[in-house]
Design a protein around this motif. Structure first.
Motif, PDB file in Angstrom:
ATOM      1  N   PRO A 416       0.829  -1.213   0.000  1.00 37.69           N
ATOM      2  CA  PRO A 416       0.000   0.000   0.000  1.00 37.69           C
ATOM      3  C   PRO A 416       0.858   1.255   0.000  1.00 37.69           C
ATOM      4  O   PRO A 416       1.960   1.278   0.547  1.00 37.69           O
ATOM      5  CB  PRO A 416      -0.805  -0.123   1.289  1.00 37.69           C
ATOM      6  CG  PRO A 416       0.052  -0.959   2.181  1.00 37.69           C
ATOM      7  CD  PRO A 416       0.755  -1.934   1.276  1.00 37.69           C
ATOM      8  N   ASN A 422      -4.809  13.222   0.472  1.00 37.14           N
ATOM      9  CA  ASN A 422      -5.966  12.628  -0.199  1.00 37.14           C
ATOM     10  C   ASN A 422      -7.264  13.197   0.372  1.00 37.14           C
ATOM     11  O   ASN A 422      -7.298  13.668   1.510  1.00 37.14           O
ATOM     12  CB  ASN A 422      -5.966  11.105  -0.015  1.00 37.14           C
ATOM     13  CG  ASN A 422      -4.992  10.428  -0.974  1.00 37.14           C
ATOM     14  OD1 ASN A 422      -4.379  11.077  -1.797  1.00 37.14           O
ATOM     15  ND2 ASN A 422      -4.863   9.122  -0.831  1.00 37.14           N
ATOM     16  N   GLN A 426     -10.346   8.788   1.829  1.00 38.16           N
ATOM     17  CA  GLN A 426      -9.518   8.142   0.810  1.00 38.16           C
ATOM     18  C   GLN A 426      -8.050   8.270   1.215  1.00 38.16           C
ATOM     19  O   GLN A 426      -7.292   9.037   0.637  1.00 38.16           O
ATOM     20  CB  GLN A 426      -9.758   8.760  -0.564  1.00 38.16           C
ATOM     21  CG  GLN A 426     -11.189   8.593  -1.065  1.00 38.16           C
ATOM     22  CD  GLN A 426     -11.369   9.160  -2.469  1.00 38.16           C
ATOM     23  OE1 GLN A 426     -10.410   9.444  -3.161  1.00 38.16           O
ATOM     24  NE2 GLN A 426     -12.622   9.294  -2.879  1.00 38.16           N
ATOM     25  N   GLN A 428      -5.792   5.883   1.158  1.00 40.55           N
ATOM     26  CA  GLN A 428      -4.865   5.008   0.454  1.00 40.55           C
ATOM     27  C   GLN A 428      -4.889   5.276  -1.046  1.00 40.55           C
ATOM     28  O   GLN A 428      -5.952   5.393  -1.653  1.00 40.55           O
ATOM     29  CB  GLN A 428      -5.215   3.550   0.730  1.00 40.55           C
ATOM     30  CG  GLN A 428      -4.205   2.570   0.163  1.00 40.55           C
ATOM     31  CD  GLN A 428      -4.548   1.143   0.567  1.00 40.55           C
ATOM     32  OE1 GLN A 428      -5.355   0.932   1.455  1.00 40.55           O
ATOM     33  NE2 GLN A 428      -3.932   0.187  -0.078  1.00 40.55           N
ATOM     34  N   THR A 429      -3.720   5.405  -1.647  1.00 38.47           N
ATOM     35  CA  THR A 429      -3.626   5.528  -3.094  1.00 38.47           C
ATOM     36  C   THR A 429      -3.564   4.133  -3.697  1.00 38.47           C
ATOM     37  O   THR A 429      -3.658   3.131  -3.009  1.00 38.47           O
ATOM     38  CB  THR A 429      -2.373   6.332  -3.476  1.00 38.47           C
ATOM     39  OG1 THR A 429      -1.211   5.585  -3.075  1.00 38.47           O
ATOM     40  CG2 THR A 429      -2.367   7.685  -2.809  1.00 38.47           C
ATOM     41  N   GLN A 430      -3.407   4.070  -5.002  1.00 39.23           N
ATOM     42  CA  GLN A 430      -3.330   2.785  -5.681  1.00 39.23           C
ATOM     43  C   GLN A 430      -2.131   1.999  -5.151  1.00 39.23           C
ATOM     44  O   GLN A 430      -1.029   2.524  -5.069  1.00 39.23           O
ATOM     45  CB  GLN A 430      -3.170   3.001  -7.193  1.00 39.23           C
ATOM     46  CG  GLN A 430      -3.276   1.736  -8.015  1.00 39.23           C
ATOM     47  CD  GLN A 430      -4.687   1.183  -8.041  1.00 39.23           C
ATOM     48  OE1 GLN A 430      -5.642   1.899  -7.789  1.00 39.23           O
ATOM     49  NE2 GLN A 430      -4.815  -0.097  -8.330  1.00 39.23           N
ATOM     50  N   PRO A 431      -2.314   0.710  -4.772  1.00 45.56           N
ATOM     51  CA  PRO A 431      -1.198  -0.086  -4.252  1.00 45.56           C
ATOM     52  C   PRO A 431      -0.074  -0.213  -5.275  1.00 45.56           C
ATOM     53  O   PRO A 431      -0.302  -0.240  -6.491  1.00 45.56           O
ATOM     54  CB  PRO A 431      -1.842  -1.444  -3.959  1.00 45.56           C
ATOM     55  CG  PRO A 431      -3.298  -1.164  -3.834  1.00 45.56           C
ATOM     56  CD  PRO A 431      -3.578  -0.031  -4.756  1.00 45.56           C
ATOM     57  N   THR A 433       2.497  -2.409  -7.061  1.00 49.33           N
ATOM     58  CA  THR A 433       2.671  -3.814  -7.375  1.00 49.33           C
ATOM     59  C   THR A 433       4.056  -4.042  -7.970  1.00 49.33           C
ATOM     60  O   THR A 433       4.653  -3.145  -8.569  1.00 49.33           O
ATOM     61  CB  THR A 433       1.604  -4.303  -8.371  1.00 49.33           C
ATOM     62  OG1 THR A 433       1.707  -3.541  -9.580  1.00 49.33           O
ATOM     63  CG2 THR A 433       0.208  -4.148  -7.784  1.00 49.33           C
TER      64      THR A 433
END
Length: 461
Positions: A416, A422, A426, A428-431, A433
């Motif tokens: 994460p 944010n 919201q 959390q941003t895009q995880p 990978t």
């Protein structure tokens, strides 16, 4: 327990900051520190810890790391060139051995450097006839005259339990020993890690991260860093291992590998230069020991070599630790073919508990095939789906070497990422990978020159 070839012995050692000898008794490895007592039972692979006050004695299994910390007195022999990876609870990062004669008698001495502390310059004298230590002298690395000396004595009898060290028999024991079937799993994981053998490993990292090439030959190893010309996640995800290995080797030929670590079996040398075009500037690593590459412990300074420490990724030492919760599930509902080991501990954040879940597959040498790391409010039911931040690692596309070692060719991770600005609700941003490709070669030639700092060329074989 300390043993000679002739009889069972115990050992007695103590310390006095003035440098005088002040021995105390101890069979196994007792240690007194601010009213704390530690008793290591090597035969039964159990340790007892008592931190004083109204706390109970904690009984835990003797994990791999603890077992290595016990001075291997009985293992010393005339031709031994090393004494083991630990000394009195500290990692040995450098050691040298010399044989000499003094007052008409032969002696063996080990000059050791420990990884931390001011008193990290150590001399261990051993009697080559009995193969037992005579004394241990620790001196300051900062030029101070301060020193500590331990003198070893071998009485007929020594303490046989933690109570014989002075702990009151009224203190209760908190027995945290896992069941026998759990200990069998932990032992099997360690055995699989030990069976990896010699290899060359090409590690390809996605997102343009620096990749690694690892060489291992017995207790010698080397890690180089390199950057592929093309990010591996731009390739078809289903590329077979043989084709992936060929592509990685081609990329290695196009790259400028930079040596990071070289271990000659006794000392780890670290390259202080960060430019692959410069000649390496070797120095003894202050935090990396010879056993670190293949141990079941964490990354340490090897974190600068992404993916190199696959041993602890696949087969970590998950033995119960002081201060950590431990649970074992032989048939987790979401992975009935696996075993699940759950660990947890309070964090430095108030009222927060960190959880680590490891899914172990018995059909793949008891390798970890999935790990989930997350944090929840203390007391909340441990469920990774309820975690705001969940980090996962998944091992895929396993292969088995001719030696029987199971390993993944693909490892996928998700971490994460948080942003403080944010919108409300919201957090959390895009995880983030990642994908890592592993290509082992168990048959490649591994000349000794690979593990010498005199050979500064970055090999590409």
């Amino acid at each position: 327990m300390a043993r000679s070839n002739r009889s069972t012995t115990s050992r007695r050692f103590g310390q006095d900051s003035s440098g005088t000898d002040q021995p105390f008794s101890g069979r196994f490895k007792p240690c007194h520190c601010r009213r704390s007592f530690y008793f290591y039972d090597g035969h039964n692979k159990v340790k007892y810890e008592y931190l004083g006050g109204d706390k109970p004695i904690t009984k835990l299994p003797l994990g791999e790391d603890d077992a290595e910390r016990i001075l291997p007195i009985g293992a010393l022999s005339e031709d031994d060139s090393a004494i083991g990876p630990w000394l009195l609870g500290e990692k040995i990062v450098e050691q040298q051995r010399r044989v000499f004669t003094e007052a008409g008698r032969p002696w063996v001495e080990f000059q050791l450097v420990l990884w931390r502390g001011e008193m990290n310059q150590v001399t261990l004298r051993v009697d080559p006839e009995t193969r037992l230590p005579v004394y241990l002298l620790a001196a300051s690395s900062k030029g101070s005259k301060k020193h500590v000396k331990w003198v070893f004595d071998y009485p007929e009898d020594g303490p046989v339990d933690i109570f014989a060290l002075g702990v009151s028999r009224d203190v209760k024991i908190d027995n945290r020993m896992p069941a026998d079937n759990v200990l069998t799993v932990l032992t099997a994981m360690a055995a699989s890690r030990a069976s990896i053998g010699d290899f060359q490993l090409l590690v390809g990292q996605s997102h343009g991260y620096p990749s690694s090439v690892v060489y291992r030959k017995g207790n010698k190893w080397r890690v180089d860093s390199w950057r592929p010309q093309v990010a591996i996640d731009s390739l078809p995800s289903g590329l077979p291992e043989q084709e992936m290995h060929k592509w990685l080797k081609e990329q290695l030929q196009l790259a400028q590998p930079m040596p990071l670590f070289v271990c000659d079996g006794q000392t780890v040398w670290e390259n202080a230069s960060f430019d692959p075009k410069e000649k390496p500037r070797w120095q003894v690593s202050q935090h990396t020991a010879p056993q670190d590459l293949m141990s079941g412990q964490g990354l340490g300074t090897l974190s600068k070599a992404p993916g190199a420490k696959i041993a602890s990724l696949l087969f970590p030492d998950l033995s119960p630790k002081p201060g950590w919760g431990f649970e074992f599930d032989s048939k987790p509902p979401d992975a009935p073919d696996c075993l699940l080991i759950r660990q947890s501990a309070e964090t430095t954040l108030p009222d927060m508990t960190a959880h680590e879940w490891y899914y172990v597959d018995p059909t793949k040498g008891y390798a970890v095939v999935r790990a989930e790391l997350f944090t929840l409010r203390t007391g909340a039911p441990a469920n990774p789906k309820d975690a705001t931040a969940l980090q996962t690692v998944k091992m895929e596309s396993f292969r088995q070497s001719t030696q029987g070692f199971w390993y993944p060719t693909v490892v996928r991770g998700m971490m994460p990422v948080f942003a403080g600005n944010n919108p409300p609700g919201q957090d959390q941003t895009q995880p983030l990978t990642s994908m890592t490709r592993y290509c082992f070669d168990f048959n490649t030639d591994l000349p000794d020159s690979l593990f010498s700092v005199d050979d500064v060329a970055a090999p590409r074989n």
